[in-house]
Design a protein around this motif. Structure first.
Motif, PDB file in Angstrom:
ATOM      1  N   GLN A 192       0.859  -1.181   0.000  1.00 45.35           N
ATOM      2  CA  GLN A 192       0.000   0.000   0.000  1.00 45.35           C
ATOM      3  C   GLN A 192       0.899   1.236   0.000  1.00 45.35           C
ATOM      4  OE1 GLN A 192      -2.341  -1.079   3.454  1.00 45.35           O
ATOM      5  NE2 GLN A 192      -3.950  -1.956   2.180  1.00 45.35           N
ATOM      6  N   THR A 193       0.329   2.387  -0.323  1.00 46.72           N
ATOM      7  CA  THR A 193       1.146   3.595  -0.444  1.00 46.72           C
ATOM      8  C   THR A 193       1.869   3.906   0.868  1.00 46.72           C
ATOM      9  OG1 THR A 193      -0.325   4.410  -2.137  1.00 46.72           O
ATOM     10  CG2 THR A 193       1.031   6.055  -1.032  1.00 46.72           C
ATOM     11  N   GLU A 194       1.208   3.621   1.977  1.00 44.93           N
ATOM     12  CA  GLU A 194       1.810   3.875   3.291  1.00 44.93           C
ATOM     13  C   GLU A 194       3.076   3.033   3.470  1.00 44.93           C
ATOM     14  OE1 GLU A 194      -1.274   3.255   2.589  1.00 44.93           O
ATOM     15  OE2 GLU A 194      -2.490   4.881   3.374  1.00 44.93           O
ATOM     16  N   ASP A 195       3.037   1.769   3.005  1.00 50.72           N
ATOM     17  CA  ASP A 195       4.230   0.906   3.102  1.00 50.72           C
ATOM     18  C   ASP A 195       5.369   1.505   2.289  1.00 50.72           C
ATOM     19  OD1 ASP A 195       2.616  -0.993   4.484  1.00 50.72           O
ATOM     20  OD2 ASP A 195       1.934  -1.811   2.571  1.00 50.72           O
ATOM     21  N   TYR A 196       5.027   1.884   1.057  1.00 47.83           N
ATOM     22  CA  TYR A 196       6.036   2.480   0.170  1.00 47.83           C
ATOM     23  C   TYR A 196       6.664   3.717   0.813  1.00 47.83           C
ATOM     24  CZ  TYR A 196       5.548   0.267  -4.499  1.00 47.83           C
ATOM     25  OH  TYR A 196       5.605  -0.567  -5.576  1.00 47.83           O
ATOM     26  N   TYR A 197       5.802   4.571   1.333  1.00 51.08           N
ATOM     27  CA  TYR A 197       6.289   5.858   1.831  1.00 51.08           C
ATOM     28  C   TYR A 197       7.235   5.675   3.016  1.00 51.08           C
ATOM     29  CZ  TYR A 197       6.410  10.436   3.982  1.00 51.08           C
ATOM     30  OH  TYR A 197       6.852  11.605   4.535  1.00 51.08           O
ATOM     31  N   VAL A 198       6.853   4.846   3.966  1.00 51.23           N
ATOM     32  CA  VAL A 198       7.698   4.668   5.154  1.00 51.23           C
ATOM     33  C   VAL A 198       9.019   3.997   4.763  1.00 51.23           C
ATOM     34  CG1 VAL A 198       7.832   3.688   7.476  1.00 51.23           C
ATOM     35  CG2 VAL A 198       5.680   4.629   6.663  1.00 51.23           C
ATOM     36  N   ALA A 199       8.964   3.089   3.787  1.00 47.09           N
ATOM     37  CA  ALA A 199      10.212   2.457   3.324  1.00 47.09           C
ATOM     38  C   ALA A 199      11.142   3.496   2.694  1.00 47.09           C
ATOM     39  CB  ALA A 199       9.899   1.350   2.322  1.00 47.09           C
ATOM     40  N   GLN A 200      10.587   4.465   1.944  1.00 49.48           N
ATOM     41  CA  GLN A 200      11.446   5.506   1.334  1.00 49.48           C
ATOM     42  C   GLN A 200      12.092   6.355   2.410  1.00 49.48           C
ATOM     43  OE1 GLN A 200      11.708   4.861  -1.909  1.00 49.48           O
ATOM     44  NE2 GLN A 200      10.098   3.431  -1.324  1.00 49.48           N
ATOM     45  N   LYS A 201      11.289   6.676   3.420  1.00 50.85           N
ATOM     46  CA  LYS A 201      11.803   7.531   4.503  1.00 50.85           C
ATOM     47  C   LYS A 201      12.946   6.815   5.234  1.00 50.85           C
ATOM     48  CE  LYS A 201       9.790  10.588   7.993  1.00 50.85           C
ATOM     49  NZ  LYS A 201       8.571  10.912   8.756  1.00 50.85           N
ATOM     50  N   LEU A 202      12.781   5.517   5.419  1.00 47.45           N
ATOM     51  CA  LEU A 202      13.803   4.738   6.126  1.00 47.45           C
ATOM     52  C   LEU A 202      15.075   4.614   5.289  1.00 47.45           C
ATOM     53  CD1 LEU A 202      14.595   2.907   8.532  1.00 47.45           C
ATOM     54  CD2 LEU A 202      13.566   0.996   7.292  1.00 47.45           C
ATOM     55  N   LEU A 203      14.913   4.131   4.047  1.00 45.58           N
ATOM     56  CA  LEU A 203      16.096   3.850   3.219  1.00 45.58           C
ATOM     57  C   LEU A 203      16.725   5.141   2.693  1.00 45.58           C
ATOM     58  CD1 LEU A 203      17.135   0.904   1.953  1.00 45.58           C
ATOM     59  CD2 LEU A 203      15.158   0.928   3.436  1.00 45.58           C
ATOM     60  N   LYS A 204      15.930   5.923   1.947  1.00 43.75           N
ATOM     61  CA  LYS A 204      16.500   7.071   1.240  1.00 43.75           C
ATOM     62  C   LYS A 204      16.758   8.246   2.189  1.00 43.75           C
ATOM     63  CE  LYS A 204      14.448   5.537  -3.056  1.00 43.75           C
ATOM     64  NZ  LYS A 204      13.376   5.643  -4.049  1.00 43.75           N
ATOM     65  N   GLY A 205      15.889   8.376   3.205  1.00 44.51           N
ATOM     66  CA  GLY A 205      16.051   9.472   4.146  1.00 44.51           C
ATOM     67  C   GLY A 205      17.034   9.129   5.247  1.00 44.51           C
ATOM     68  N   CYS A 206      16.658   8.211   6.120  1.00 48.52           N
ATOM     69  CA  CYS A 206      17.450   7.977   7.330  1.00 48.52           C
ATOM     70  C   CYS A 206      18.746   7.227   7.051  1.00 48.52           C
ATOM     71  CB  CYS A 206      16.614   7.234   8.357  1.00 48.52           C
ATOM     72  SG  CYS A 206      15.182   8.211   8.835  1.00 48.52           S
ATOM     73  N   LEU A 207      18.685   6.169   6.251  1.00 46.22           N
ATOM     74  CA  LEU A 207      19.907   5.415   5.993  1.00 46.22           C
ATOM     75  C   LEU A 207      20.780   6.105   4.944  1.00 46.22           C
ATOM     76  CD1 LEU A 207      18.604   1.728   6.070  1.00 46.22           C
ATOM     77  CD2 LEU A 207      19.817   2.982   7.841  1.00 46.22           C
ATOM     78  N   GLY A 208      20.159   6.908   4.067  1.00 45.56           N
ATOM     79  CA  GLY A 208      20.948   7.639   3.073  1.00 45.56           C
ATOM     80  C   GLY A 208      21.400   6.792   1.903  1.00 45.56           C
ATOM     81  N   THR A 209      20.630   5.750   1.589  1.00 44.12           N
ATOM     82  CA  THR A 209      20.913   4.989   0.373  1.00 44.12           C
ATOM     83  C   THR A 209      19.653   4.967  -0.487  1.00 44.12           C
ATOM     84  OG1 THR A 209      21.507   2.858  -0.585  1.00 44.12           O
ATOM     85  CG2 THR A 209      20.345   2.781   1.519  1.00 44.12           C
ATOM     86  N   ASN A 210      19.816   5.073  -1.798  1.00 45.21           N
ATOM     87  CA  ASN A 210      18.644   5.003  -2.695  1.00 45.21           C
ATOM     88  C   ASN A 210      18.391   3.580  -3.169  1.00 45.21           C
ATOM     89  OD1 ASN A 210      18.002   7.739  -2.536  1.00 45.21           O
ATOM     90  ND2 ASN A 210      19.614   8.254  -4.002  1.00 45.21           N
ATOM     91  N   ASN A 211      19.005   2.609  -2.493  1.00 49.60           N
ATOM     92  CA  ASN A 211      18.825   1.208  -2.893  1.00 49.60           C
ATOM     93  C   ASN A 211      17.460   0.674  -2.480  1.00 49.60           C
ATOM     94  OD1 ASN A 211      21.307   1.047  -4.070  1.00 49.60           O
ATOM     95  ND2 ASN A 211      22.315   0.177  -2.272  1.00 49.60           N
ATOM     96  N   PHE A 212      16.414   1.344  -2.916  1.00 50.54           N
ATOM     97  CA  PHE A 212      15.067   0.771  -2.814  1.00 50.54           C
ATOM     98  C   PHE A 212      14.559   0.611  -4.234  1.00 50.54           C
ATOM     99  CE2 PHE A 212      10.597   0.602  -3.116  1.00 50.54           C
ATOM    100  CZ  PHE A 212      10.169  -0.086  -2.003  1.00 50.54           C
TER     101      PHE A 212
END
Ligand code: SF4
Length: 807
Positions: free
Chosen positions: A194-214
């Motif tokens: 769902q969009t909520e799953d996608y969004y939180v995953a982006q925040k975790l990977l691309k935002g907090c971890l600093g990798t675009n490997n999603f």
């Protein structure tokens, strides 16, 4: 199947999980009498997990006969989430394909439901296909209910608590960040999110971890459509809506077997076509599919000649003067160069190249040129190609040439495969994207997202992350220290499957988050996390016509399964980002996400869970402040003929055809194409567990033209080995004149859990479109070797879970 009862296993309460371990080396079938579904036990050492609330008998059948096997039971103390049972029908949407049909779950008491089409849903108007209608049957079969763990792939899984699972995962993330850097962490997600799953995953990977490997399985499905819209119009987003299906007078379907793969879109179009004889239906496909069966004109082109055909039609429209000069002049760039390019695509040459009659080519151009409103539809047949972006853009060229866009009944309309591939695009769910149709390579876009998330400038990497196949290459080179796969089954769906599986075996730490167990990909996992699925979690999905539907939770998830976004958020909190992941519920996640869409092409800042529950499914763009009346109206993009490019003009594409990446030769003389069947969904994690659908499509097969079969002295039902440069499968032949001579078709649904030697992707190659990085799953060169008897064509060399698969 009638089998004597052997053994007895007490399953004393829902707080107990019982597991059975296959200690023999044969494939077995097993069930508990209170959960009467046969399950295949494929790997020696594989465990099956059951949870129940009554005394049950364990029933086992194997090649060596019936025997009593050791069983154990384990007490689980954790409590799962309980969802109150509704008393009124619940409006939701079908979680299978990108059509996004509305479903209603009607409570029948004691936790049971009836499913029916939702007549109020504007996309489907009460219609559903067999998949939507049978969805309930898949919800309780083979569900993964508890986290599982093993140190090494040759060990059995152990049931662990969420706390232990999260600790292990977070420790591994921190270790990999320290040792290899954040770019050694990869997540491979899914259009089932769902969009909520996608969004939180982006925040975790691309935002907090600093990798675009999603990256997500949408990479294999529609990333060429994304690239094409962006290059031609300056932004992603299909410009049409489903009302156009009934407003067109010429539907041009290319690379889409809509009747089987998007059945309810096809129903709407077909009904319109039947009602009005003036409406023309053109289908371009090497196979005479059920879609092509009802077409006014079927162009069975050679695989890989789509661009030649499209340029051939453009050549004729230009020659006949059937173009929209005013639109071209005011709204496009690149026309003069396009005219020069089209000169070479004479009807004689194009007909010869595509393997069709010149008269048919001219008829297609006539239908297009004479129509008031031309609607083109496409899906994987265009997207899954080494020139997928160019193919989609050359189709868009014809709309630009004739001004067929932004009006009722017209426009280039890509159909998404998965239920929320569109939501993934909106939330930034590919490795080059950020939420709100932003790009990781755009400094302003990165800054906007960093500021919104309250992260320091420069936190988001400026490099696109690994795409699906680049994850495989990273594993091969030892560059990936943690692979996290969620809601998808790449051990069936990836191209060059043997190589992909070998790479998965090299992963030092694989997390697999899914609703089902076993799946093929579970064989490669160290840590398995149980995910709640449709009906058990609340969230939104966007369908192909940009319509957002709320899908509320109305059943309790099994065991301790959690929504994907909740799992991502807990990892974020444990990594120290408490403030960023402190969401009260899914509505809060969506409320945050839509703020990032404000002022963007996919603006849905006027949507919320509350509003979607109150008004039903709504399309974007829907900026904040949109009235209820406006929000309900069907929406098309580009009605003002202003595009998202800097000069607001659309761009003609100047690509020439390259053909298929792997042409046939004397040794590999057939072109194989792969695709879907009406009943099954992707890798069968759901539909393989539904009796009615299994009966419809029990086994894999290869379709072949009778002329080719005669040359090989084959008759219907004979077994053949289909072999490419990468692997081989063993299948029965179905003879049909519906396929071009020289072309074969194998459905893509079967992995090693549901058939022996039926994996279509053993044959396919990973060569991808250079723009979209979408692999060419639709075409590869193969040879056919007749088999005297049904037999297994090879012994696998790759170890599954450290143990060779028993075929
Ligand atoms: S057409 Fe697609 S969305 Fe509609 S019921 Fe069938 S599978 Fe579900």
């Amino acid at each position: 199947m009638s089998t004597p009862r052997v053994g007895s296993l007490a399953v004393q309460s829902s707080r107990y999980l019982c597991y059975y371990r296959n200690t023999s080396d044969s494939i077995q079938q097993i069930y508990l009498s209170n959960q009467p579904t046969w399950q295949r036990v494929v790997f020696p050492g594989q465990q099956l997990l059951f949870h129940g609330d009554a005394t049950a008998d364990l029933i086992i059948s194997s090649e060596q006969g019936v025997r009593c096997c050791p069983c154990e039971s384990l007490r689980i103390e954790e409590k799962g989430r309980s969802v109150p049972e509704p008393t009124e029908p619940v409006s939701s949407l079908c979680p299978y394909c990108g059509v996004g049909c509305g479903l209603e779950a009607v409570p029948q008491g004691k936790g049971s439901y009836k499913i029916r089409g939702d007549r109020q849903h504007p996309s489907s108007q009460g219609m559903v296909c067999v998949k939507g209608a049978t969805i309930l049957e898949a919800l309780d079969r083979d569900r993964l209910a508890y986290p599982l763990w093993r140190e090494r792939l040759d060990q059995p899984f152990t049931v662990i608590s969420w706390d232990e699972a999260m600790t292990r995962l977070v420790e591994r993330i921190e270790w990999v960040r320290r040792q290899q850097g954040a770019d050694a962490i990869c997540m491979y997600g899914s259009g089932q999110f769902q969009t909520e799953d996608y969004y939180v995953a982006q925040k975790l990977l691309k935002g907090c971890l600093g990798t675009n490997n999603f990256d997500a399985n949408s990479r294999l499905c529609m990333s060429s459509a994304v690239s094409a819209y962006m290059a031609s119009f300056g932004a992603d987003g299909p410009p049409c809506c489903y009302d156009d299906l009934e407003a067109t007078d010429c539907a041009f379907l290319i690379g889409t077997n809509t009747a089987e793969c998007h059945p309810i879109v096809f129903n709407r179009l077909r009904n319109h076509h039947k009602r009005d004889r003036r409406v023309k239906l053109i289908v371009v496909d090497p196979r005479r599919t059920p879609t092509a069966e009802v077409a006014d004109l079927h162009l069975a082109i050679r695989p890989g000649t789509d661009i030649d055909l499209l340029h051939g039609i453009g050549h004729l429209l230009l020659q006949w003067g059937q173009i929209d000069a005013e639109f071209i002049e005011e709204c496009t760039e690149g026309f003069a160069e396009y005219v020069k390019l089209l000169a070479a695509y004479t009807p004689e040459w194009v007909a010869e190249r595509c393997g069709i009659a010149q008269g048919d080519l001219e008829q297609a151009a006539r239908y297009w040129g004479h129509a008031q409103a031309v609607l083109s539809l496409w899906s994987m047949g265009i997207n899954q190609s080494a020139e997928g972006t160019a193919k989609a853009r050359c189709l868009i060229n014809l709309h630009l040439l004739t001004g067929q866009i932004g009006r009722p009944g017209s426009g280039p309309f890509s159909l998404t495969g998965q239920p929320n591939a569109m939501g993934g695009r909106e939330a930034g769910g590919l490795s080059h994207l950020l939420p709100g149709y932003r790009q990781v390579t755009n400094p302003q876009h990165r800054q906007e997202v960093e500021d919104f998330w309250g992260l320091p400038r420069g936190q988001i990497s400026d490099r696109p992350g690994r795409t699906a196949w680049q994850i495989v290459e990273g594993l091969e080179r030892g560059e990936v220290g943690l692979l996290w796969i969620a809601a998808t089954n790449p051990a069936v769906s990836f191209p060059h499957l043997e190589r992909a599986k070998a790479a998965f075996l090299k992963s030092p730490f694989t997390v697999y988050q899914d609703a089902y167990f076993p799946t093929e990909t579970a064989a490669y996992a160290h840590l398995i996390l149980p995910a709640a699925q449709w009906s058990e979690k609340t969230g939104v999905m966007t369908n192909s016509e940009r319509r957002v539907t709320l899908a509320p939770a109305f059943r309790s998830p099994p065991g301790v399964a959690r929504a994907d976004w909740e799992i991502f958020a807990e990892v974020g909190r444990r990594l120290g980002y408490e403030r960023l992941f402190n969401f009260a519920d899914a509505a809060a996640v969506y409320a945050e996400f839509v703020q990032l869409t404000a002022g963007r092409p996919c603006d849905q800042s006027g949507l919320s869970h509350e509003r979607l529950a109150r008004l039903g499914a709504l399309q974007w763009p829907c900026p904040a402040g949109t009235s209820d009346e406006e929000a309900r109206k069907p929406k098309r993009l580009y009605t003002d003929w202003r595009f998202h490019t800097p000069d607001q003009r659309a761009r003609f594409c100047l690509a020439h055809s390259q053909g298929v990446a792997e042409p046939t030769d004397d040794i590999y003389s057939f072109t194989l194409t792969t695709g879907r069947l009406y009943g099954h969904w992707h890798t069968q994690t759901r539909t393989g567990r539904i009796a009615k659908i299994q009966k419809m499509h029990p086994d894999p097969f290869v379709e072949m033209h009778p002329d080719d079969a005669a040359n090989l002295h084959l008759k219907d039902g004979d077994w053949v080995e289909v072999r490419s440069r990468r692997g081989q499968v063993c299948l029965p032949v179905i003879l049909t004149k519906a396929i071009r001579p020289g072309t074969l078709f194998v459905p893509m649904h079967w992995g090693f859990l549901f058939a022996d030697s039926g994996e279509a992707n053993q044959l396919t190659h990973p060569i991808a479109c250079p723009v979209s990085q979408q692999p060419e799953l639709k075409a590869c060169a193969v040879q056919v070797l007749p088999l005297k008897l049904r037999q297994t064509p090879y012994t696998p060399t790759v170890q599954e879970s450290g143990i060779a698969l028993k075929q």
